[in-house]
Motif scaffolding. Sequence first.
Motif, short mmCIF file in Angstrom:
data_model
loop_
_atom_site.label_atom_id
_atom_site.label_comp_id
_atom_site.label_asym_id
_atom_site.label_seq_id
_atom_site.Cartn_x
_atom_site.Cartn_y
_atom_site.Cartn_z
N MET A 351 0.65 -1.07 -0.04
CA MET A 351 -0.05 -0.07 0.07
C MET A 351 0.73 1.42 -0.02
O MET A 351 0.17 2.49 -0.25
CB MET A 351 -0.93 0.03 1.20
CG MET A 351 -0.46 0.15 2.52
SD MET A 351 -1.62 -0.38 3.72
CE MET A 351 -2.85 0.88 3.56
N SER A 352 2.07 1.35 0.17
CA SER A 352 3.03 2.08 -0.14
C SER A 352 3.29 2.64 -1.42
O SER A 352 3.39 3.82 -1.61
CB SER A 352 4.41 2.19 0.68
OG SER A 352 5.13 1.00 0.18
N ALA A 355 -1.72 2.45 -3.16
CA ALA A 355 -2.87 2.68 -2.34
C ALA A 355 -4.21 2.43 -2.77
O ALA A 355 -5.16 2.51 -1.83
CB ALA A 355 -2.85 4.02 -1.62
N LEU A 359 -7.94 2.20 -0.82
CA LEU A 359 -8.73 3.31 -0.63
C LEU A 359 -9.85 3.16 -1.51
O LEU A 359 -10.91 3.61 -0.88
CB LEU A 359 -7.83 4.41 -1.60
CG LEU A 359 -6.92 5.27 -0.77
CD1 LEU A 359 -6.19 6.23 -1.77
CD2 LEU A 359 -7.44 6.06 0.45
N ASP A 391 -3.59 -4.29 3.76
CA ASP A 391 -2.45 -3.93 2.80
C ASP A 391 -2.46 -5.11 1.67
O ASP A 391 -1.64 -6.12 1.76
CB ASP A 391 -1.09 -3.92 3.37
CG ASP A 391 0.10 -3.97 2.44
OD1 ASP A 391 -0.23 -3.29 1.45
OD2 ASP A 391 1.06 -4.53 2.99
N CYS A 418 -0.78 5.44 -8.96
CA CYS A 418 0.15 4.54 -7.91
C CYS A 418 1.27 5.50 -7.27
O CYS A 418 1.34 5.50 -6.13
CB CYS A 418 0.27 3.40 -8.73
SG CYS A 418 -1.04 2.30 -8.82
N SER A 422 1.77 7.28 -3.84
CA SER A 422 2.72 6.65 -3.03
C SER A 422 3.30 7.41 -1.77
O SER A 422 2.82 8.50 -1.47
CB SER A 422 4.02 6.12 -3.77
OG SER A 422 4.79 7.42 -4.20
N ASN A 423 3.73 6.39 -0.68
CA ASN A 423 4.06 7.18 0.68
C ASN A 423 5.16 6.23 1.43
O ASN A 423 5.39 5.41 0.70
CB ASN A 423 2.93 7.00 1.54
CG ASN A 423 2.27 5.79 1.57
OD1 ASN A 423 2.57 4.84 2.37
ND2 ASN A 423 1.19 5.30 0.59
N TYR A 425 4.86 4.61 4.43
CA TYR A 425 4.22 4.19 5.41
C TYR A 425 5.37 2.89 5.91
O TYR A 425 5.81 2.23 4.93
CB TYR A 425 2.98 3.48 5.21
CG TYR A 425 2.29 2.60 6.03
CD1 TYR A 425 2.15 3.11 7.54
CD2 TYR A 425 1.68 1.32 6.11
CE1 TYR A 425 1.62 2.55 8.49
CE2 TYR A 425 1.01 0.66 7.03
CZ TYR A 425 0.96 1.21 8.33
OH TYR A 425 0.53 0.60 9.23
#
Length: 485
Positions: A351-352, A355, A359, A391, A418, A422-423, A425
């Motif tokens: 999920m990084s 997501a 979501l 996830d 995507c 992105s993140n 986490y």
Amino acid sequence: MAPSWLTVPADANDLSPALWPKTTTRSADGELTIGGLTASALAAEFGTPLYVIDETDARTRAREIRTAFETEFARIGTAVRVYYAGKAFLSTEIVRWMLAEGLNIDVCTGGELAVALAGGAPASRLGFHGNNKSLAEIDEATRIGIGTIIIDSPIEIERVAAAAARHGKVQSVRLRVNSGVHAHTHSFLATAHEDQKFGVVLEDAPRLVAAIRSHASLDFRGLHCHIGSQIFGADGFAESAARLLAVHAALLADGPVPELNLGGGFGIAYTTVDTPTPIEELAARIADIVAAECAKREIAIPAIAFEPGRAIIGSAGITLYEVGTIKPVQVAQADTDTQATRLYVSVNGGMSDNARTALYEADYSVRIANRLSDADPALVRIAGKHCESGDIVVDADYLPNDVTPGDLVAVPATGAYCWSLSNNYNHLGRPPVVAVVDGTARILIRGETIDDLLARDTGATAGPTVSTSSTTATSETNELKDSSR
């Protein structure tokens, strides 16, 4: 345990052309190949997870969309301006591709504006969206002479007018309205309801346009509407256009309204059961309804604008992962005393880097990328590595039942939203983005390293002794490969 729409494939190695970038094939030894490069070669050079963008695919789709709309609207006697919706995925190189293919660029923050300018976009070819543009963003946009600012709320009228006057400019603006048409899509994606943060209700448009016209520093260009995302079919666009043109016609009584922006939201295929409407069909249908509505009201057909993003870049991208663990989980079946096995295939991202599944409950597909297999299909769930039960990258698809740790898997249709979502986490670095074309690959956006993550932590007294990558290469010997090169 498979969803009702998912059927067991005759061949779990098959690559449906609707899902994959245009240059995707299987090599002679069964490897997934994109842009002339094998999945294992890309993973060895850049590590995984890895976003891969097929330059040929992205540029071809941009050109096809622009040509389709220009052709159909020329048929009814008007011009079209196509904006690439940068929120889907933006980098300086993507900006250059879109400009070269004759598109303008749509941005919605100061950061996206900076990327577009750094990519060589003339300010006059930019449109600026956003429901909460800061005073600094508005000031900068008017200072550089941005092509159009889309007014999203009454308060922005005064803010944009003041900024334009301060810089001695007459700023072109559109007014974003909600037509009341809701495309059939996930509620989080809906952006045309009156009870939502974007735009103003259509009934308020005459009053707000009058306010815009009262400012010498503003030039009203027309209405703008966006009815949703991931839309199949033209019915929603047709109905929205009809409602907008009724107001458009009324606005002509007090001054010119040279344009009408019908937004974007054209859908793509994420699974084999998705059937997006061909862009040529969409363009023809929307052109016909615009022509008919203008004829009914005896008004000239305005110039039309569209803002596709996902339809250009979504299918051009894939994400490569390495399989880490395989875990069969026994699941009790509802209303029976039986159990079934769900095969969890965990990968080194999640999920990084995507997501959308968490979501929006988005569905994706997956295939083994480094080999072919004649093993029977097994229902799998592709899980990420994050400490989060939600996830999940691919909720349900079939892979050969001999999928094993170390395999590469590829998830198609990840070019849009995507990387943008992105993140970091669990302190995973965001993966690199590479473009492939004619057997060569180049980095568009470098991957983040542990050093990058620690550099923002003001309490870190010393970084790691080895510059480790946030991505994991495809073999243990390459585990510390620096993906930033």
